[in-house]
Motif scaffolding. Sequence first.
Motif, PDB file in Angstrom:
ATOM      1  N   GLY A  10       0.840  -1.197   0.000  1.00 44.86           N
ATOM      2  CA  GLY A  10       0.000   0.000   0.000  1.00 44.86           C
ATOM      3  C   GLY A  10       0.871   1.241   0.000  1.00 44.86           C
ATOM      4  N   ASP A  11       2.102   1.104   0.521  1.00 47.28           N
ATOM      5  CA  ASP A  11       3.058   2.211   0.480  1.00 47.28           C
ATOM      6  C   ASP A  11       3.733   2.178  -0.889  1.00 47.28           C
ATOM      7  OD1 ASP A  11       5.388   3.851   0.760  1.00 47.28           O
ATOM      8  OD2 ASP A  11       5.267   3.580   2.938  1.00 47.28           O
ATOM      9  N   GLU A  12       3.700   3.313  -1.598  1.00 50.87           N
ATOM     10  CA  GLU A  12       4.184   3.300  -2.991  1.00 50.87           C
ATOM     11  C   GLU A  12       5.698   3.092  -3.103  1.00 50.87           C
ATOM     12  OE1 GLU A  12       4.790   7.932  -4.292  1.00 50.87           O
ATOM     13  OE2 GLU A  12       2.825   7.018  -4.669  1.00 50.87           O
ATOM     14  N   ILE A  13       6.424   3.241  -2.000  1.00 46.94           N
ATOM     15  CA  ILE A  13       7.879   3.023  -2.061  1.00 46.94           C
ATOM     16  C   ILE A  13       8.193   1.587  -2.516  1.00 46.94           C
ATOM     17  CG2 ILE A  13       8.329   2.274   0.333  1.00 46.94           C
ATOM     18  CD1 ILE A  13      10.778   4.216   0.245  1.00 46.94           C
ATOM     19  N   LEU A  14       7.292   0.656  -2.209  1.00 48.66           N
ATOM     20  CA  LEU A  14       7.512  -0.754  -2.585  1.00 48.66           C
ATOM     21  C   LEU A  14       7.413  -0.973  -4.092  1.00 48.66           C
ATOM     22  CD1 LEU A  14       5.522  -2.528   0.259  1.00 48.66           C
ATOM     23  CD2 LEU A  14       8.014  -2.411   0.014  1.00 48.66           C
ATOM     24  N   HIS A  15       6.861  -0.005  -4.805  1.00 43.66           N
ATOM     25  CA  HIS A  15       6.749  -0.134  -6.266  1.00 43.66           C
ATOM     26  C   HIS A  15       7.730   0.774  -7.001  1.00 43.66           C
ATOM     27  CE1 HIS A  15       2.845  -2.280  -5.459  1.00 43.66           C
ATOM     28  NE2 HIS A  15       3.437  -3.064  -6.340  1.00 43.66           N
ATOM     29  N   GLU A 133      13.653 -11.350  -3.748  1.00 47.47           N
ATOM     30  CA  GLU A 133      14.296 -10.146  -3.189  1.00 47.47           C
ATOM     31  C   GLU A 133      14.806  -9.230  -4.294  1.00 47.47           C
ATOM     32  OE1 GLU A 133      13.540  -9.649  -0.260  1.00 47.47           O
ATOM     33  OE2 GLU A 133      13.037 -11.720   0.259  1.00 47.47           O
ATOM     34  N   ILE A 134      15.346  -9.814  -5.360  1.00 50.13           N
ATOM     35  CA  ILE A 134      15.841  -8.977  -6.466  1.00 50.13           C
ATOM     36  C   ILE A 134      14.670  -8.285  -7.165  1.00 50.13           C
ATOM     37  CG2 ILE A 134      17.061  -9.054  -8.699  1.00 50.13           C
ATOM     38  CD1 ILE A 134      18.944 -11.160  -7.379  1.00 50.13           C
ATOM     39  N   ASP A 135      13.516  -8.961  -7.242  1.00 50.82           N
ATOM     40  CA  ASP A 135      12.298  -8.315  -7.773  1.00 50.82           C
ATOM     41  C   ASP A 135      11.938  -7.063  -6.977  1.00 50.82           C
ATOM     42  OD1 ASP A 135      11.807 -10.048  -9.856  1.00 50.82           O
ATOM     43  OD2 ASP A 135      10.124 -11.089  -8.897  1.00 50.82           O
ATOM     44  N   HIS A 136      12.083  -7.134  -5.632  1.00 47.88           N
ATOM     45  CA  HIS A 136      11.773  -5.967  -4.792  1.00 47.88           C
ATOM     46  C   HIS A 136      12.560  -4.743  -5.253  1.00 47.88           C
ATOM     47  CE1 HIS A 136       9.140  -7.010  -1.449  1.00 47.88           C
ATOM     48  NE2 HIS A 136       9.816  -8.124  -1.193  1.00 47.88           N
ATOM     49  N   LEU A 137      13.798  -4.952  -5.741  1.00 44.24           N
ATOM     50  CA  LEU A 137      14.655  -3.825  -6.124  1.00 44.24           C
ATOM     51  C   LEU A 137      14.150  -3.144  -7.391  1.00 44.24           C
ATOM     52  CD1 LEU A 137      18.117  -5.483  -5.390  1.00 44.24           C
ATOM     53  CD2 LEU A 137      16.626  -4.210  -3.830  1.00 44.24           C
ATOM     54  N   SER A 138      13.292  -3.857  -8.143  1.00 44.13           N
ATOM     55  CA  SER A 138      12.654  -3.264  -9.323  1.00 44.13           C
ATOM     56  C   SER A 138      11.232  -2.814  -9.016  1.00 44.13           C
ATOM     57  CB  SER A 138      12.610  -4.282 -10.473  1.00 44.13           C
ATOM     58  OG  SER A 138      13.872  -4.827 -10.699  1.00 44.13           O
ATOM     59  N   VAL A 140       8.867  -4.742  -7.740  1.00 46.88           N
ATOM     60  CA  VAL A 140       7.921  -5.818  -8.036  1.00 46.88           C
ATOM     61  C   VAL A 140       7.677  -6.661  -6.783  1.00 46.88           C
ATOM     62  CG1 VAL A 140       7.540  -7.918  -9.400  1.00 46.88           C
ATOM     63  CG2 VAL A 140       8.597  -5.907 -10.468  1.00 46.88           C
ATOM     64  N   LEU A 141       6.403  -6.816  -6.424  1.00 42.02           N
ATOM     65  CA  LEU A 141       6.015  -7.687  -5.309  1.00 42.02           C
ATOM     66  C   LEU A 141       5.498  -9.010  -5.860  1.00 42.02           C
ATOM     67  CD1 LEU A 141       4.026  -5.138  -3.097  1.00 42.02           C
ATOM     68  CD2 LEU A 141       6.421  -5.820  -2.891  1.00 42.02           C
ATOM     69  N   PHE A 142       5.579 -10.070  -5.033  1.00 45.68           N
ATOM     70  CA  PHE A 142       5.113 -11.376  -5.529  1.00 45.68           C
ATOM     71  C   PHE A 142       3.635 -11.325  -5.935  1.00 45.68           C
ATOM     72  CE2 PHE A 142       2.310 -13.500  -2.483  1.00 45.68           C
ATOM     73  CZ  PHE A 142       2.451 -12.712  -1.351  1.00 45.68           C
ATOM     74  N   THR A 143       2.866 -10.440  -5.270  1.00 40.13           N
ATOM     75  CA  THR A 143       1.437 -10.339  -5.592  1.00 40.13           C
ATOM     76  C   THR A 143       1.223  -9.755  -7.000  1.00 40.13           C
ATOM     77  OG1 THR A 143       1.524  -8.319  -4.285  1.00 40.13           O
ATOM     78  CG2 THR A 143       0.483 -10.200  -3.267  1.00 40.13           C
ATOM     79  N   ASP A 144       2.242  -9.082  -7.543  1.00 41.42           N
ATOM     80  CA  ASP A 144       2.139  -8.530  -8.909  1.00 41.42           C
ATOM     81  C   ASP A 144       2.298  -9.629  -9.956  1.00 41.42           C
ATOM     82  OD1 ASP A 144       2.020  -5.925  -7.836  1.00 41.42           O
ATOM     83  OD2 ASP A 144       4.209  -5.756  -7.815  1.00 41.42           O
ATOM     84  N   ILE A 145       2.959 -10.730  -9.588  1.00 44.85           N
ATOM     85  CA  ILE A 145       3.292 -11.737 -10.600  1.00 44.85           C
ATOM     86  C   ILE A 145       2.744 -13.132 -10.249  1.00 44.85           C
ATOM     87  CG2 ILE A 145       5.349 -10.538 -11.454  1.00 44.85           C
ATOM     88  CD1 ILE A 145       7.030 -12.407  -9.674  1.00 44.85           C
ATOM     89  N   ALA A 146       2.070 -13.264  -9.115  1.00 45.02           N
ATOM     90  CA  ALA A 146       1.521 -14.570  -8.721  1.00 45.02           C
ATOM     91  C   ALA A 146       0.345 -14.942  -9.617  1.00 45.02           C
ATOM     92  CB  ALA A 146       1.065 -14.529  -7.270  1.00 45.02           C
ATOM     93  N   ASP A 147       0.170 -16.255  -9.854  1.00 44.20           N
ATOM     94  CA  ASP A 147      -0.982 -16.713 -10.639  1.00 44.20           C
ATOM     95  C   ASP A 147      -2.248 -16.597  -9.820  1.00 44.20           C
ATOM     96  OD1 ASP A 147       0.994 -17.940 -12.243  1.00 44.20           O
ATOM     97  OD2 ASP A 147       0.876 -19.699 -10.957  1.00 44.20           O
ATOM     98  N   GLU A 148      -2.059 -16.726  -8.504  1.00 40.34           N
ATOM     99  CA  GLU A 148      -3.221 -16.837  -7.646  1.00 40.34           C
ATOM    100  C   GLU A 148      -2.795 -16.286  -6.297  1.00 40.34           C
ATOM    101  OE1 GLU A 148      -5.951 -20.495  -5.941  1.00 40.34           O
ATOM    102  OE2 GLU A 148      -4.197 -20.918  -7.138  1.00 40.34           O
TER     103      GLU A 148
END
Length: 161
Positions: A10-15, A133-138, A140-148
């Motif tokens: 919810g905090d935009e810093i994560l994106h 963790e490397i996704d976080h640096l871009s 990207v959260l797992f919820t952005d790319i999870a199938d479900e």
Amino acid sequence: MAKRNIVKNGDEILHKKCRDVTVFDDKLWTLLDDMYETMKDASGVGLAAPQVGILRRVVVIETDENIGKIELVNPTVVSMKGKQHEVEGCLSVPDLWGYVKRPAKVKVKAQDRYGNNIEVEGEKLLAIALCHEIDHLSGVLFTDIADEVMTTEEYDKRKKS
Ligand code: CO
């Protein structure tokens, strides 16, 4: 060492995208030490700097006490092999879980806390943690790319059935 607050979904810093570390000084070492303490205190297996509000390419991981603590500065995935499809969670996304497709094995290039070039290879949970963790640096959260994506309640039901 000091525990830091974990930024929640919810905090935009994560994106946001993180910048490379260029100075390997005591400020970086304190960040790494604090991130490790924060991760262990929260019973996590990985933490990325944006999760403590710092937009720098810094990650700590400990998936297995035998492998021990892994510190990665400016990490990038250089090769991937195979596939796995497991459930992930995240200290910044409490109470949600999701199936994510990841490589079975990865090789990562990074620097250590002194700026030396290092390489880390991981499979199974370590491969997942490295990618997550490397996704976080871009940003990207797992919820952005999870199938479900499931709530804890839904995930518990799934495990029982
Ligand atoms: Co995470």
